[in-house]
Design an enzyme around this catalytic site. Structure first.
Site, PDB file in Angstrom:
ATOM      1  N   GLU A  53       5.675   9.530  -0.935  1.00  0.00           N
ATOM      2  CA  GLU A  53       5.311   9.793  -2.328  1.00  0.00           C
ATOM      3  C   GLU A  53       4.318  10.961  -2.304  1.00  0.00           C
ATOM      4  O   GLU A  53       3.321  10.904  -1.570  1.00  0.00           O
ATOM      5  CB  GLU A  53       4.648   8.553  -2.935  1.00  0.00           C
ATOM      6  CG  GLU A  53       4.305   8.808  -4.381  1.00  0.00           C
ATOM      7  CD  GLU A  53       3.660   7.624  -5.087  1.00  0.00           C
ATOM      8  OE1 GLU A  53       3.511   6.557  -4.471  1.00  0.00           O
ATOM      9  OE2 GLU A  53       3.324   7.810  -6.270  1.00  0.00           O
ATOM     10  N   ARG A  74       3.544  -1.585  10.070  1.00  0.00           N
ATOM     11  CA  ARG A  74       2.690  -0.427   9.783  1.00  0.00           C
ATOM     12  C   ARG A  74       1.723  -0.183  10.913  1.00  0.00           C
ATOM     13  O   ARG A  74       1.178  -1.136  11.483  1.00  0.00           O
ATOM     14  CB  ARG A  74       1.793  -0.815   8.603  1.00  0.00           C
ATOM     15  CG  ARG A  74       2.167  -0.348   7.280  1.00  0.00           C
ATOM     16  CD  ARG A  74       1.117  -0.797   6.280  1.00  0.00           C
ATOM     17  NE  ARG A  74       0.516   0.372   5.674  1.00  0.00           N
ATOM     18  CZ  ARG A  74       1.142   1.114   4.789  1.00  0.00           C
ATOM     19  NH1 ARG A  74       2.371   0.831   4.416  1.00  0.00           N
ATOM     20  NH2 ARG A  74       0.545   2.164   4.275  1.00  0.00           N
ATOM     21  N   LYS A 103      -3.549   6.513   1.712  1.00  0.00           N
ATOM     22  CA  LYS A 103      -3.762   7.768   0.985  1.00  0.00           C
ATOM     23  C   LYS A 103      -4.798   7.607  -0.121  1.00  0.00           C
ATOM     24  O   LYS A 103      -5.571   8.514  -0.386  1.00  0.00           O
ATOM     25  CB  LYS A 103      -2.441   8.252   0.373  1.00  0.00           C
ATOM     26  CG  LYS A 103      -1.579   9.019   1.351  1.00  0.00           C
ATOM     27  CD  LYS A 103      -0.319   9.526   0.674  1.00  0.00           C
ATOM     28  CE  LYS A 103       0.723   8.440   0.637  1.00  0.00           C
ATOM     29  NZ  LYS A 103       1.967   8.798  -0.009  1.00  0.00           N
TER      30      LYS A 103
HETATM   31  P1  ATP Z   1      -0.239   4.898   1.562  1.00  0.00           P
HETATM   32  O1  ATP Z   1      -0.643   3.470   1.340  1.00  0.00           O
HETATM   33  O2  ATP Z   1      -1.106   5.608   2.532  1.00  0.00           O
HETATM   34  O3  ATP Z   1      -0.020   5.671   0.291  1.00  0.00           O
HETATM   35  P2  ATP Z   1       2.537   4.546   1.553  1.00  0.00           P
HETATM   36  O4  ATP Z   1       3.373   3.650   2.397  1.00  0.00           O
HETATM   37  O5  ATP Z   1       2.373   4.193   0.131  1.00  0.00           O
HETATM   38  O6  ATP Z   1       1.177   4.778   2.276  1.00  0.00           O
HETATM   39  P3  ATP Z   1       4.454   6.621   1.275  1.00  0.00           P
HETATM   40  O7  ATP Z   1       4.239   8.037   0.933  1.00  0.00           O
HETATM   41  O8  ATP Z   1       5.154   5.774   0.291  1.00  0.00           O
HETATM   42  O9  ATP Z   1       3.053   6.034   1.634  1.00  0.00           O
HETATM   43  O10 ATP Z   1       5.125   6.463   2.704  1.00  0.00           O
HETATM   44  C1  ATP Z   1       6.192   7.226   3.223  1.00  0.00           C
HETATM   45  C2  ATP Z   1       6.768   6.492   4.406  1.00  0.00           C
HETATM   46  O11 ATP Z   1       5.770   6.373   5.420  1.00  0.00           O
HETATM   47  C3  ATP Z   1       7.194   5.090   4.028  1.00  0.00           C
HETATM   48  O12 ATP Z   1       8.453   4.841   4.595  1.00  0.00           O
HETATM   49  C4  ATP Z   1       6.122   4.223   4.616  1.00  0.00           C
HETATM   50  O13 ATP Z   1       6.606   2.963   4.950  1.00  0.00           O
HETATM   51  C5  ATP Z   1       5.670   5.037   5.832  1.00  0.00           C
HETATM   52  N1  ATP Z   1       4.279   4.710   6.175  1.00  0.00           N
HETATM   53  C6  ATP Z   1       3.193   4.836   5.389  1.00  0.00           C
HETATM   54  N2  ATP Z   1       2.081   4.380   6.008  1.00  0.00           N
HETATM   55  C7  ATP Z   1       2.474   3.983   7.238  1.00  0.00           C
HETATM   56  C8  ATP Z   1       1.809   3.401   8.356  1.00  0.00           C
HETATM   57  N3  ATP Z   1       0.503   3.150   8.326  1.00  0.00           N
HETATM   58  N4  ATP Z   1       2.539   3.112   9.453  1.00  0.00           N
HETATM   59  C9  ATP Z   1       3.855   3.360   9.488  1.00  0.00           C
HETATM   60  N5  ATP Z   1       4.545   3.900   8.478  1.00  0.00           N
HETATM   61  C10 ATP Z   1       3.885   4.197   7.352  1.00  0.00           C
HETATM   62 MG    MG Z   2       3.011   4.460  -1.647  1.00  0.00          MG
END
Ligand code: ATP
Ligand code: MG
Length: 563
Positions: free
Chosen positions: A36, A264, A274
């Protein structure tokens, strides 16, 4: 350069893919990385990038980059651009153009109309609070909304009006008609559209209704012909909804995607969210998303981490369904290991102590050349000039040496790296008793050979005062003082703000001396300063023609444990 051994092996997703290819279920695989664009990517995303792009690389498939952009208020093009730059910098190429879930908004709308026509979606007027009440709990079934039995015609009319801006923000939603008594709360008539008058970075003001993530993600995967849709474990309970949506729309593509979940990455002494990283930026605890202390890909890049080092780390973190909590020392170890091979050496003195070589003699005292890397002759060599005044590290001299001391002391000898053995004859102090200078003599018979009749064990680094370049060095340390800054509870049992655990000494800028070559380097030039650690010229603040600016990437040894 990528190679197939650089990625996590022996994990369950590889087994699934290998079986799917062998059985002919898929001729080729297609994955996607779906960030995102609401912030910069962090170390957790690096794991997901290495997984998705790595699998495509290993199995000769393709990986899409897709921006999951369904929350217009939080998303923007700065984030889109930084994400593209980070993925490329990590060494990966996405298939075709970057994609946007927002490119599918028309299709998503049409599928929603289809679901309404099939009696599988309805417009609801419950307020968010009422909706929460109706949803029930984990142990108690929910209740049907009083609007659930609206006719197809009424639903269609209301949904078109929602799209056309007839209703205020938040006043209506479109929901799937699944099962309010389902044991899985995600299946209790999930909302798939809400009204939101917000400017979208890609579609501008075209829409005032936006689809929800769960509805958008599976359809986007299906449109793109994704075979294996990999996400983190918190989406496990959403998988039935993922499948329900795809079961109830006309298939947009011959390939039916499947969702698989892995755990994760959580990095100790760091933050992988983020939202919280954004808070560090907006509250100015750091200089920006790319501050070298940040666990963002752009911050780690600026710190001097390499794509190869991050890929090695991702491989070591591994892929599984069990907890993936990794200590910072694993990340630093991977970076160090990579730089050991890749970084040429030079000498720099961070805390200089002046040494006068009393018997230095122009024409007699000679300089040597030294290789830039002990195992890579192809890196070349440079002159290591000596002069009557040199600098050594303050802590390489001890007036009262501890037991086993191998470095310099009054009356003792030490070898200058790539040069002579010297002996300290006199210590010069200022009025406060601080040591300000050493007077030493050179054993002229020790250039490139051992002294006669005695052993000199210690070797220290140094620079020639006459030849040295003055440099700025930023010494970085961990950003947080505790393992899990966002999971510390106070006396009342509530979480304390993670910003309470910022390390006040996470950066210190000093002026130092380095061999003259340091005066003439491009940005992002990585070096080992002998005996000190790995350093990189800053990507932005280092300007040719001005004093070099180096960031300390990582020390040579894991000093954190010893503190
Ligand atoms: P955040 O909570 O930091 O915003 P998010 O999962 O909401 O993380 P996205 O931009 O939606 O962030 O994530 C893009 C991809 O990266 C998704 O497939 C997500 O599952 C993966 N991802 C995000 N954080 C991690 C993590 N800590 N470990 C492994 N994969 C991750
Ligand atoms: Mg997200």
């Amino acid at each position: 350069m990528l190679n197939k051994d650089q990625f996590a092996d022996n994990h369950f997703i590889r087994t699934i893919i290998e079986e799917d290819l062998k059985s002919g279920k898929h001729e080729a695989i297609q994955t996607r990385f779906p960030p995102e664009p609401n912030g910069y990517l962090h170390i957790g995303h690096a794991k997901s990038i290495c997984l998705n792009f790595g699998l495509a690389y290993i199995y000769d498939g393709l990986c899409n980059l897709r921006f999951d952009d369904t929350n217009p208020e939080k998303e923007n093009d700065e984030y889109v651009n930084s994400i593209k730059e980070d993925v490329e910098w990590l060494g990966f190429h996405w298939a075709g153009e970057a994609r946007y879930a927002s490119n599918y908004f028309d299709q998503l709308f049409d599928y929603a109309v289809g679901l309404i026509k099939d009696g599988k979606a309805y417009v609801d007027d419950l307020t968010p609070e009422e909706m929460r009440e109706y949803r029930g709990t984990l142990t108690e079934a929910g209740k049907n909304s009083p609007y659930r039995e609206r006719s197809v015609e009424e639903n269609l009319d209301l949904f078109y009006k929602m799209r056309d801006g007839a209703f205020p923000d938040g006043s209506k939603t479109l929901r799937l008609k699944i099962d309010m008594a389902s044991g899985n709360v995600n299946m209790r008539d999930p909302v798939i559209y809400r009204i939101r008058r917000a400017h979208h970075h890609n579609t501008g003001d075209k829409w005032c209704i936006y689809p929800m993530y769960d509805y958008t993600h599976c359809i986007s995967d299906a449109i793109e012909g994704i075979t294996h849709s990999l996400c983190t474990l918190e989406f496990e309970a959403h998988r039935p909804l993922y499948d329900w949506v795809l079961d109830n729309i006309p298939a947009p593509h011959a390939t039916r995607p499947h969702q698989y979940e892995f755990s994760r990455l959580e990095l100790l002494y760091s933050i992988t969210s983020k939202r919280k990283l954004n808070q560090l930026v907006t509250e100015k605890h750091v200089s920006g998303w790319d501050d070298p202390r940040m666990p963002t890909i752009s911050g780690m890049r600026r710190r001097g981490y390499t794509p190869e080092g991050l890929r090695l780390f991702a491989k070591r973190a591994g892929i599984s369904k069990s907890e993936n909590v990794v200590d910072m020392s694993v990340l630093e170890g991977a970076i160090r290991e990579e730089l050991e091979h890749a970084a040429p050496r030079l000498m720099a003195v961070l805390n200089p102590l002046k040494v006068t070589l009393t018997n230095y003699q122009a024409g007699v005292t000679q300089s040597r050349t030294a290789a830039f890397h002990p195992n890579h002759p192809e890196f070349g060599e440079r002159d290591v000039p000596i002069s009557a005044t040199i600098y050594i590290e303050q802590d390489d001299f001890a007036e009262v040496p501890p037991k086993g001391w191998k470095r310099l002391t009054l009356g003792g000898e030490v070898r200058l790296r790539h040069s002579y053995v010297i002996r300290c004859d006199e210590v010069v102090k200022d009025a406060n008793g601080e040591i300000v200078e050493l007077k030493c003599s050179i054993d002229h018979d020790t250039l490139g050979k051992n002294p006669e009749g005695r052993k000199v064990k210690g070797v220290i680094h140094w620079v020639s005062a006459e030849h040295a370049a003055q440099i700025k060095v930023r010494l970085y340390d961990r950003l947080f003082t505790v393992e899990r800054p966002d999971a510390v509870r106070g006396e009342d049992g509530e979480y304390l703000p993670f910003t309470d655990f910022l390390n006040p000494n996470s950066v210190q800028e000093i002026t130092a001396y380095a061999e003259s070559i340091a005066a003439d380097l491009p940005p992002e030039s990585r070096w080992q300063f002998e005996r000190l650690g790995y350093f990189v010229t800053d990507r932005f603040d280092h300007k040719q023609g001005e004093a070099a600016v180096f960031n300390r990437t990582v020390t040579l040894k894991d000093t954190w444990q010893a503190k």
